[in-house]
Write a protein that holds these residues in place. Structure first.
Motif, short mmCIF file in Angstrom:
data_model
loop_
_atom_site.label_atom_id
_atom_site.label_comp_id
_atom_site.label_asym_id
_atom_site.label_seq_id
_atom_site.Cartn_x
_atom_site.Cartn_y
_atom_site.Cartn_z
N LYS A 289 0.81 -1.21 0.00
CA LYS A 289 0.00 0.00 0.00
C LYS A 289 0.85 1.27 0.00
O LYS A 289 0.38 2.33 -0.42
CB LYS A 289 -0.93 0.00 1.23
CG LYS A 289 -1.96 -1.10 1.21
CD LYS A 289 -2.74 -1.14 2.52
CE LYS A 289 -3.73 -2.29 2.54
NZ LYS A 289 -4.44 -2.39 3.83
N SER A 290 2.09 1.16 0.50
CA SER A 290 2.96 2.34 0.60
C SER A 290 3.97 2.32 -0.53
O SER A 290 5.17 2.13 -0.32
CB SER A 290 3.66 2.35 1.96
OG SER A 290 2.74 2.25 3.02
N ILE A 291 3.48 2.49 -1.75
CA ILE A 291 4.35 2.43 -2.93
C ILE A 291 5.44 3.50 -2.82
O ILE A 291 5.19 4.64 -2.48
CB ILE A 291 3.52 2.66 -4.22
CG1 ILE A 291 2.43 1.60 -4.32
CG2 ILE A 291 4.42 2.63 -5.45
CD1 ILE A 291 2.94 0.19 -4.42
N GLN A 292 6.67 3.07 -3.09
CA GLN A 292 7.86 3.93 -3.10
C GLN A 292 8.30 4.36 -1.70
O GLN A 292 9.33 5.03 -1.57
CB GLN A 292 7.64 5.20 -3.96
CG GLN A 292 7.25 4.94 -5.40
CD GLN A 292 8.43 4.50 -6.27
OE1 GLN A 292 9.56 4.41 -5.81
NE2 GLN A 292 8.16 4.21 -7.52
N GLN A 293 7.56 3.98 -0.66
CA GLN A 293 7.92 4.37 0.70
C GLN A 293 8.34 3.13 1.50
O GLN A 293 7.60 2.14 1.54
CB GLN A 293 6.74 5.06 1.39
CG GLN A 293 6.31 6.37 0.75
CD GLN A 293 7.40 7.43 0.81
OE1 GLN A 293 8.12 7.55 1.80
NE2 GLN A 293 7.53 8.18 -0.27
N PRO A 294 9.51 3.18 2.16
CA PRO A 294 9.93 2.03 2.97
C PRO A 294 9.07 1.91 4.23
O PRO A 294 8.71 2.91 4.85
CB PRO A 294 11.39 2.35 3.32
CG PRO A 294 11.50 3.83 3.21
CD PRO A 294 10.53 4.26 2.14
N VAL A 295 8.76 0.68 4.60
CA VAL A 295 7.98 0.39 5.80
C VAL A 295 8.82 -0.54 6.67
O VAL A 295 9.22 -1.62 6.22
CB VAL A 295 6.64 -0.28 5.45
CG1 VAL A 295 5.85 -0.58 6.73
CG2 VAL A 295 5.83 0.60 4.52
N ALA A 296 9.09 -0.12 7.91
CA ALA A 296 9.96 -0.90 8.80
C ALA A 296 9.15 -1.56 9.91
O ALA A 296 8.14 -1.01 10.38
CB ALA A 296 11.03 0.00 9.41
#
Length: 303
Positions: A289-296
């Motif tokens: 869902k968070s295209i282009q954004q890193p999720v940690a």
């Protein structure tokens, strides 16, 4: 530091007689049985040693298991905010021997163990099958809480094998980022929490990253080695091809290995994918869902 002893079982000065039912008295185990494991335990308070001996496997459900071996791990509970966190104090593997109705292992295991550590320690014995390519399949396990041991008295057990379960030995902080334009996925290896070794020998730790798409494993990548401390800072990123159509059928496997004077050994593994556990599936969905954004997110290291 724990020491290993392997060879023919020898009499122990504190060994006392103990009798249990011999599995050979019932040669036909129940159809649902995985088989059973017979072994002897002795804790010597004077010598601060745990002795595991007289290992035998009985009643495996199939004759196709040509060779079997036993992997032993001595686990200890660790006070932590992570529920169920344990450390592997020592591990040892028997030689693989041909499987028959009653398979005996002419080896013993000796480990240094302080009296105050007995209450927090568990012995895990895992029976494994080896094929001709030296790959193993876990057949079942037995766990014994050492708190039930009485000092200087032998305990002989014959226990039915149970389903294999994993143990939490640390945590790893991973970031995931989906790059649909370039059809790649970025895996960020940020930090890891483990229990450092008790030995004075200098040891390091590295991670191996494996990505599988549609059950096809891509070429793995490795991190730079870092000193094995309680908190390991990696801060590395790795790019893997990931066709957009295969995004939901991929998984990431992170394996942490310790290296030092001895050969490398596995510390623990974490796997992230939509088909995995609830926490890992949530992380995967957030990445999508968070295209282009890193999720940690933190994930448990299991072994």
């Amino acid at each position: 530091m724990a020491e290993l002893g392997v060879g023919s079982v020898v009499p122990h000065p504190c060994l006392s007689c103990s009798i249990t039912e011999d599995p050979s008295s019932d040669p036909s185990p129940p159809p649902s049985s995985r088989g059973s494991l017979k072994f002897s335990l002795l804790y010597s308070r004077e010598q601060c040693e745990l002795l595991v001996s007289s290992l035998e496997v009985w009643g495996l459900p199939s004759h196709r298991y040509n060779e079997v071996a036993i992997w032993l791990r001595l686990l200890r509970r660790v006070p932590s905010h992570t529920p169920g966190l344990q450390c592997v104090v020592q591990e040892w593997q028997s030689r693989a021997v041909k499987s028959c109705r009653g398979t005996a292992f002419a080896e013993h295991f000796v480990c240094s163990l302080q009296d105050v550590e007995v209450e927090r320690s568990t012995l895990k014995l895992e029976v494994q099958h080896f094929d001709k390519y030296s790959r193993y399949t876990a057949l079942g396990e037995v766990r014994v809480a050492l708190s039930q041991l009485k000092a200087s008295q032998s305990l002989v057990l014959c226990v039915e094998l149970q389903k294999i379960t994993k143990d939490i030995v640390g945590e790893v902080l991973l970031s995931l980022r989906c790059l649909p334009i370039s059809q790649k996925m970025e895996v960020g290896l940020l930090k890891a929490k483990t229990v450092p070794p008790h030995s004075a020998a200098e040891k390091s730790i590295y991670a191996r990253i494996d990505v599988s798409c549609r059950h096809h494993r891509q070429k793995h990548q490795k991190s730079r080695p870092q000193a094995h401390t309680s908190l390991i800072i990696f801060n590395e990123t790795f790019l893997f091809p990931m066709p957009q159509t295969a995004a939901w059928d991929c998984s990431v496997l992170v394996s942490l290995y310790e290296v030092g004077p001895e050969p490398r050994h596995l510390i623990g593994q974490a796997i992230v994918g939509r088909s995995g556990a609830k926490d890992t599936a949530n992380h995967w969905d957030l990445m999508a869902k968070s295209i282009q954004q890193p999720v940690a997110q933190w994930h448990p290291l299991l072994i």
